[in-house]
Each structure stands twice: as structure tokens, then as C-alpha cells.
Design a protein around this motif. Structure first.
Motif, PDB file in Angstrom:
ATOM      1  N   ALA A  62       0.898  -1.132  -0.071  1.00 52.93           N
ATOM      2  CA  ALA A  62      -0.065  -0.029  -0.012  1.00 52.93           C
ATOM      3  C   ALA A  62       0.940   1.078  -0.059  1.00 52.93           C
ATOM      4  CB  ALA A  62      -1.228   0.022   1.245  1.00 52.93           C
ATOM      5  N   PRO A  63       0.577   2.249  -0.812  1.00 50.63           N
ATOM      6  CA  PRO A  63       1.109   3.655  -0.557  1.00 50.63           C
ATOM      7  C   PRO A  63       1.263   4.177   0.860  1.00 50.63           C
ATOM      8  CG  PRO A  63      -0.975   3.990  -1.719  1.00 50.63           C
ATOM      9  CD  PRO A  63      -1.069   2.226  -1.249  1.00 50.63           C
ATOM     10  N   LEU A  64       2.618   4.707   0.916  1.00 52.38           N
ATOM     11  CA  LEU A  64       2.625   5.267   2.503  1.00 52.38           C
ATOM     12  C   LEU A  64       2.379   6.830   2.439  1.00 52.38           C
ATOM     13  CD1 LEU A  64       6.249   4.005   3.252  1.00 52.38           C
ATOM     14  CD2 LEU A  64       4.109   3.204   4.187  1.00 52.38           C
ATOM     15  N   VAL A  65       1.508   7.175   3.416  1.00 55.72           N
ATOM     16  CA  VAL A  65       1.424   8.726   3.441  1.00 55.72           C
ATOM     17  C   VAL A  65       1.782   8.993   4.770  1.00 55.72           C
ATOM     18  CG1 VAL A  65      -0.779   8.592   2.010  1.00 55.72           C
ATOM     19  CG2 VAL A  65      -1.127   8.263   4.585  1.00 55.72           C
ATOM     20  N   SER A  66       1.883  10.483   4.928  1.00 56.95           N
ATOM     21  CA  SER A  66       2.214  11.030   6.146  1.00 56.95           C
ATOM     22  C   SER A  66       1.158  12.307   6.197  1.00 56.95           C
ATOM     23  CB  SER A  66       3.670  11.794   5.951  1.00 56.95           C
ATOM     24  OG  SER A  66       3.923  12.478   7.218  1.00 56.95           O
ATOM     25  N   VAL A  67       0.791  12.210   7.510  1.00 53.40           N
ATOM     26  CA  VAL A  67      -0.249  13.380   7.827  1.00 53.40           C
ATOM     27  C   VAL A  67       0.264  14.254   9.131  1.00 53.40           C
ATOM     28  CG1 VAL A  67      -2.664  13.798   8.679  1.00 53.40           C
ATOM     29  CG2 VAL A  67      -2.222  12.208   6.903  1.00 53.40           C
ATOM     30  N   SER A  68       0.359  15.375   9.015  1.00 52.05           N
ATOM     31  CA  SER A  68       0.611  16.056  10.139  1.00 52.05           C
ATOM     32  C   SER A  68      -0.478  17.244  10.544  1.00 52.05           C
ATOM     33  CB  SER A  68       1.987  17.372   9.796  1.00 52.05           C
ATOM     34  OG  SER A  68       2.874  16.503   9.224  1.00 52.05           O
ATOM     35  N   TYR A  69      -0.873  17.099  11.822  1.00 52.74           N
ATOM     36  CA  TYR A  69      -2.063  17.677  12.333  1.00 52.74           C
ATOM     37  C   TYR A  69      -1.545  18.432  13.611  1.00 52.74           C
ATOM     38  CZ  TYR A  69      -3.245  14.229  15.877  1.00 52.74           C
ATOM     39  OH  TYR A  69      -3.370  13.541  17.020  1.00 52.74           O
ATOM     40  N   VAL A  70      -2.709  19.374  13.919  1.00 53.51           N
ATOM     41  CA  VAL A  70      -2.607  19.901  15.298  1.00 53.51           C
ATOM     42  C   VAL A  70      -4.154  19.676  15.854  1.00 53.51           C
ATOM     43  CG1 VAL A  70      -0.738  21.627  14.993  1.00 53.51           C
ATOM     44  CG2 VAL A  70      -2.842  22.280  14.162  1.00 53.51           C
TER      45      VAL A  70
ATOM     46  N   ASP B 161       0.808  -1.052  11.889  1.00 51.49           N
ATOM     47  CA  ASP B 161       2.182  -0.340  11.088  1.00 51.49           C
ATOM     48  C   ASP B 161       2.073   0.987  10.957  1.00 51.49           C
ATOM     49  OD1 ASP B 161       4.279  -0.976   9.314  1.00 51.49           O
ATOM     50  OD2 ASP B 161       3.098  -1.145   7.556  1.00 51.49           O
ATOM     51  N   LEU B 162       1.966   1.739  11.794  1.00 52.78           N
ATOM     52  CA  LEU B 162       1.916   3.256  11.766  1.00 52.78           C
ATOM     53  C   LEU B 162       3.181   3.630  12.686  1.00 52.78           C
ATOM     54  CD1 LEU B 162      -1.750   3.913  12.597  1.00 52.78           C
ATOM     55  CD2 LEU B 162      -0.429   4.244  10.451  1.00 52.78           C
ATOM     56  N   THR B 163       3.903   4.537  12.422  1.00 57.94           N
ATOM     57  CA  THR B 163       4.927   5.259  12.888  1.00 57.94           C
ATOM     58  C   THR B 163       4.586   6.699  13.002  1.00 57.94           C
ATOM     59  OG1 THR B 163       6.254   5.348  10.843  1.00 57.94           O
ATOM     60  CG2 THR B 163       6.793   3.455  12.347  1.00 57.94           C
TER      61      THR B 163
ATOM     62  N   GLN C  60      -1.818   3.976   3.795  1.00 58.82           N
ATOM     63  CA  GLN C  60      -3.108   5.235   3.431  1.00 58.82           C
ATOM     64  C   GLN C  60      -4.102   4.808   4.257  1.00 58.82           C
ATOM     65  OE1 GLN C  60      -3.571   6.620  -0.444  1.00 58.82           O
ATOM     66  NE2 GLN C  60      -5.275   7.848   0.217  1.00 58.82           N
ATOM     67  N   ASP C  61      -4.825   3.521   4.343  1.00 54.66           N
ATOM     68  CA  ASP C  61      -5.941   3.289   4.992  1.00 54.66           C
ATOM     69  C   ASP C  61      -5.759   3.173   6.145  1.00 54.66           C
ATOM     70  OD1 ASP C  61      -6.947   2.868   2.335  1.00 54.66           O
ATOM     71  OD2 ASP C  61      -7.020   0.557   2.464  1.00 54.66           O
TER      72      ASP C  61
END
Length: 155
Positions: free
Chosen positions: A3-11, A38-40, A58-59
Motif C-alpha cells: 500500500a502507498p505510504l502517506v504522512s499526515v501532520s495535524y494540530v 504499521d504506523l509510525t 494510507q488506509d
């Protein structure tokens, strides 16, 4: 193919203050869940505000972000940066955490004392730069601290 990897940054804003014990509980829960999915990533908490970077399939990231939006410990969740990535930046941490103390003296000019400047509606490029600066700062600070502890342990 994976699966494609994504990165999400939030506040987000904490709905109630987090003391050390409550943060420790949150980190234990997050690390266990992130490992299973499988999250870091990394987490910063200061003055009732969270800044977090999540990365992984992504999911899994989308599912966790949905859960965070529904979590009554958070309010005002705002995505600052969401992007596909070729490789993880936080492979070492299911949820890296760095305590940030509250300074007793005035901060030097240009020092980031809050996460407020991350949420500028006027300049998306500045927000992205700030997110990336915090990410680099966290990795450098945490890796340097780990190296120092290992050096002290070797004595």
C-alpha cells in the motif's frame, strides 16, 4: 505491491489538560495501536496543544485520523500537511515523544514557543516549512538524546 505510504501532520487542542501520567497513558495506548497497524510517527504536546505526525499505509492513517477526530480528548483537529511519501521518516518510533518544557524566561527571537504559527491561514508554504522544521528538530533532538543515553549507559 504494498500500500502507498502517506504522512499526515495535524494540530489539535486538548479538551482537558494532560499531566505526565495522562500523557504516559496516551503514549502507551498509541504505541500499542500504532504497532498493530504499521504506523509510525511523533507527538509533541505543549500548553494544551498537540502536534502529531502519523505515517504508514494510507488506509491505516485515514482510519486513525477519523478516530482522532471523534476522540473526545481532542477538539479543533486541523490537518496541516498530508502527503505521499516514499519512505518513513520515523521508522524508529511507533510514536516518538519529546517533552517540551515551559520556559521561565522570554524566548529568543524566532524561537517557536507554541504551535500557533503552524496554523496560518495566510501562508500555506510557511505552514509546510514550519511542519518540516519541527519534524527535523524532533528527529535531531531525539536521536541526539538517544546517543547520549547510550554513551552514558556504556560507562
Amino acid at each position: 505491491m504494498s500500500a502507498p505510504l502517506v504522512s499526515v501532520s495535524y494540530v489539535s487542542t486538548a479538551t482537558a489538560p494532560f499531566d505526565d501520567e495522562r500523557l504516559a497513558d496516551l503514549l502507551t495506548q498509541s504505541r500499542r495501536s500504532n504497532h498493530a497497524h504499521d504506523l509510525t510517527g511523533m507527538l509533541l504536546y505543549r500548553r494544551g496543544r498537540f502536534f502529531q505526525v502519523l505515517e504508514g499505509p494510507q488506509d491505516a492513517v485515514e482510519h486513525l485520523m477519523d478516530a482522532i477526530r471523534r476522540d473526545d480528548r481532542h477538539s479543533d483537529v486541523r490537518i496541516l500537511l498530508s502527503e505521499r511519501i516514499d519512505e518513513r521518516r520515523f521508522t524508529e518510533w511507533t510514536m516518538g515523544y519529546e517533552p517540551i518544557g515551559v520556559p521561565t524566561t522570554a524566548a529568543p527571537e524566532g524561537f517557536r514557543d507554541t504551535f500557533d504559527d503552524l496554523e496560518s491561514d495566510d501562508d500555506d508554504d510557511a505552514t509546510i516549512r514550519a511542519v518540516r522544521e519541527l519534524t527535523v528538530w524532533f528527529r535531531a533532538r531525539t536521536l541526539a538524546g538517544t546517543a547520549l543515553r547510550e554513551k552514558e549507559d556504556a560507562r
